[in-house]
Motif scaffolding. Structure first.
Motif, short mmCIF file in Angstrom:
data_model
loop_
_atom_site.label_atom_id
_atom_site.label_comp_id
_atom_site.label_asym_id
_atom_site.label_seq_id
_atom_site.Cartn_x
_atom_site.Cartn_y
_atom_site.Cartn_z
N ARG A 104 31.34 45.98 36.50
CA ARG A 104 30.57 44.74 36.43
C ARG A 104 31.24 43.72 35.51
NH1 ARG A 104 25.47 45.55 38.73
NH2 ARG A 104 24.80 47.74 38.77
N ASP A 105 31.99 44.21 34.53
CA ASP A 105 32.58 43.32 33.52
C ASP A 105 33.95 42.78 33.92
OD1 ASP A 105 30.41 43.56 31.87
OD2 ASP A 105 31.26 45.18 30.65
N VAL A 106 34.71 43.53 34.71
CA VAL A 106 36.08 43.11 35.04
C VAL A 106 36.06 42.04 36.13
CG1 VAL A 106 38.31 43.84 35.96
CG2 VAL A 106 37.07 45.34 34.38
N PRO A 107 36.66 40.87 35.88
CA PRO A 107 36.71 39.81 36.89
C PRO A 107 37.73 40.14 37.98
CG PRO A 107 37.94 39.15 34.95
CD PRO A 107 37.31 40.47 34.61
N ARG A 108 37.30 40.88 38.98
CA ARG A 108 38.21 41.38 40.03
C ARG A 108 38.92 40.24 40.75
NH1 ARG A 108 39.23 46.03 43.30
NH2 ARG A 108 39.45 45.54 45.51
N HIS A 109 38.29 39.08 40.83
CA HIS A 109 38.90 37.96 41.55
C HIS A 109 40.18 37.47 40.90
CE1 HIS A 109 36.25 36.20 38.49
NE2 HIS A 109 37.10 35.18 38.46
N GLU A 110 40.39 37.79 39.60
CA GLU A 110 41.63 37.39 38.93
C GLU A 110 42.84 38.17 39.44
OE1 GLU A 110 41.83 34.88 37.25
OE2 GLU A 110 39.99 34.51 36.13
N PHE A 111 42.60 39.22 40.21
CA PHE A 111 43.67 40.04 40.74
C PHE A 111 43.95 39.75 42.22
CE2 PHE A 111 41.77 42.06 37.13
CZ PHE A 111 42.82 42.61 36.43
N PHE A 112 43.28 38.73 42.76
CA PHE A 112 43.41 38.38 44.17
C PHE A 112 43.52 36.87 44.33
CE2 PHE A 112 41.34 42.42 43.96
CZ PHE A 112 41.83 43.15 45.04
N GLU A 113 44.03 36.46 45.47
CA GLU A 113 44.13 35.03 45.75
C GLU A 113 42.80 34.45 46.20
OE1 GLU A 113 47.25 34.33 48.52
OE2 GLU A 113 48.86 34.95 47.16
N ASP A 114 42.01 35.24 46.90
CA ASP A 114 40.75 34.75 47.45
C ASP A 114 39.58 35.41 46.73
OD1 ASP A 114 38.95 33.44 49.32
OD2 ASP A 114 38.74 35.40 50.25
N ASP A 115 38.71 34.61 46.10
CA ASP A 115 37.61 35.16 45.32
C ASP A 115 36.66 36.01 46.14
OD1 ASP A 115 38.73 33.74 43.30
OD2 ASP A 115 37.04 32.38 42.96
N ARG A 116 36.28 35.52 47.32
CA ARG A 116 35.26 36.23 48.11
C ARG A 116 35.79 37.57 48.63
NH1 ARG A 116 30.47 35.07 50.31
NH2 ARG A 116 30.58 32.94 49.55
N SER A 117 37.01 37.60 49.16
CA SER A 117 37.55 38.85 49.69
C SER A 117 37.80 39.87 48.59
CB SER A 117 38.84 38.59 50.46
OG SER A 117 39.85 38.10 49.61
N ALA A 118 37.98 39.41 47.35
CA ALA A 118 38.22 40.32 46.23
C ALA A 118 37.06 41.29 46.05
CB ALA A 118 38.44 39.53 44.95
N TYR A 119 35.85 40.88 46.37
CA TYR A 119 34.67 41.71 46.13
C TYR A 119 34.18 42.43 47.38
CZ TYR A 119 34.71 39.53 41.60
OH TYR A 119 35.09 39.11 40.34
#
Length: 249
Positions: A32-47
Motif C-alpha cells: 500500500r505504501d510503495v508507489p508502484r507507478h514510479e516503476f512504470f510508464e503508465d500509471d493505470r496499467s502499473a496497478y
C-alpha cells in the motif's frame, strides 16, 4: 485517477475472497505504501494485476510479488538479497519492511540495473543497493543474508546462494522447468513448497538481453565438471593429488 486510490484498490483486490492471494498484513501495508507507478510508464496499467514486459524482462504482477514476499517470511530487520532486480519494484516493497540499507539487489542485465536504480531513487528508496552481477554467484561481499529471493526458475538453488545464507536464513525460489512450484529452503536444507508458479529460467553471463553470445550451457558445464571431480574416489583421487603435488614443486 489518484495513484494512491489505485494502489488501495490493487491491495484490496489481492486480499479479497475472489483472489485470496494476500494474507500477510506486513506485506499488505508495504504494498500500500510503495508507489508502484514510479516503476512504470503508465500509471493505470502499473496497478493492474498482470505481468508487464520491460527491457527484455518480465515485470511481475502484484499477486506474484505478494506470493514471493509471503514465502520469504520477513520479520522486519533482515538483510535481504534479491536476485533479479528487474525494474526495482520488489526491492522497494522489501525496503518498506526491513529498511532501505538492508536490501541488496543484483541483475545480470546492465540496462535493468540502470533502470532499477533510477526507479528506486524516484520512488524514494535511494538506499537500496543495486549491482550488475551473475545472480547465480550472489553478492558475497555483503553476505551473509537472512533472506534471499531468487526471481528466476532453477531446478536446484545455486550453491553460492545457499552458502551466503545465515544459519537461520531462508532462500525462496521457483523450482522446476516446465512445471514449477515456489519453494523455500532453509540453511539446513529443509524445504517448504508453496503454489504453482511460472518464471523464466535463471540466466548466466552471455544470456541476458543484448548479449553478443547466448549460451545457457556455460554454468552447466562448470557444475558438471565440479561434480565429476568431487565424485572421484580411490586410485583416481590419489592420482589427482599426486599430480598436484608434483606440479607444485
Amino acid at each position: 485517477m489518484d495513484p494512491a486510490v489505485l494502489r488501495e484498490d490493487m491491495v484490496d483486490g489481492l486480499e479479497s475472497a475472489a483472489k485470496d492471494v494476500l494474507q500477510d498484513e506486513t506485506v499488505a501495508v508495504a504494498m500500500r505504501d510503495v508507489p508502484r507507478h514510479e516503476f512504470f510508464e503508465d500509471d493505470r496499467s502499473a496497478y493492474a494485476d498482470r505481468d508487464h514486459d520491460a527491457l527484455g524482462t518480465r515485470v511481475l504482477a502484484p499477486s506474484t510479488v505478494a506470493r514471493l514476499l509471503q514465502a520469504l517470511s520477513l520479520e522486519g530487520d533482515e538483510a535481504v538479497l534479491i536476485v533479479g532486480a528487474g525494474v526495482g519494484y520488489t526491492a522497494a516493497v522489501v525496503a518498506e519492511v526491513v529498511g532501505e540499507t538492508n536490501v541488496h539487489a543484483v541483475d545480470i542485465s546492465r540496462p535493468l540495473v540502470v533502470e532499477a536504480r533510477q526507479n528506486l531513487a524516484r520512488a524514494g528508496y535511494e538506499g537500496v543497493l543495486v549491482d550488475r552481477r551473475d545472480g547465480a554467484n550472489g553478492l558475497p561481499e555483503y553476505a551473509p543474508f537472512d533472506r534471499i529471493l531468487l526471481e528466476a526458475a532453477a531446478v536446484d538453488p545455486p550453491r553460492a546462494l545457499l552458502d551466503q545464507l545465515t544459519q537461520r536464513g531462508r532462500l525462496v525460489f521457483p523450482c522446476g522447468t516446465q512445471q514449477q512450484r515456489l519453494e523455500a529452503v532453509n540453511a539446513d536444507g529443509e524445504r517448504t513448497e508453496f503454489d504453482a508458479v511460472t518464471f523464466d529460467p535463471l540466466l548466466v553471463e552471455g544470456e541476458q538481453s543484448g548479449a553478443v553470445e547466448r549460451n545457457r550451457m556455460t554454468r552447466e558445464d562448470r557444475e558438471h565438471a565440479m561434480r565429476r571431480a568431487e565424485s572421484r574416489r580411490g586410485w583416481e583421487q590419489d592420482w589427482i593429488e599426486w599430480e598436484e603435488s608434483v606440479g607444485s614443486r
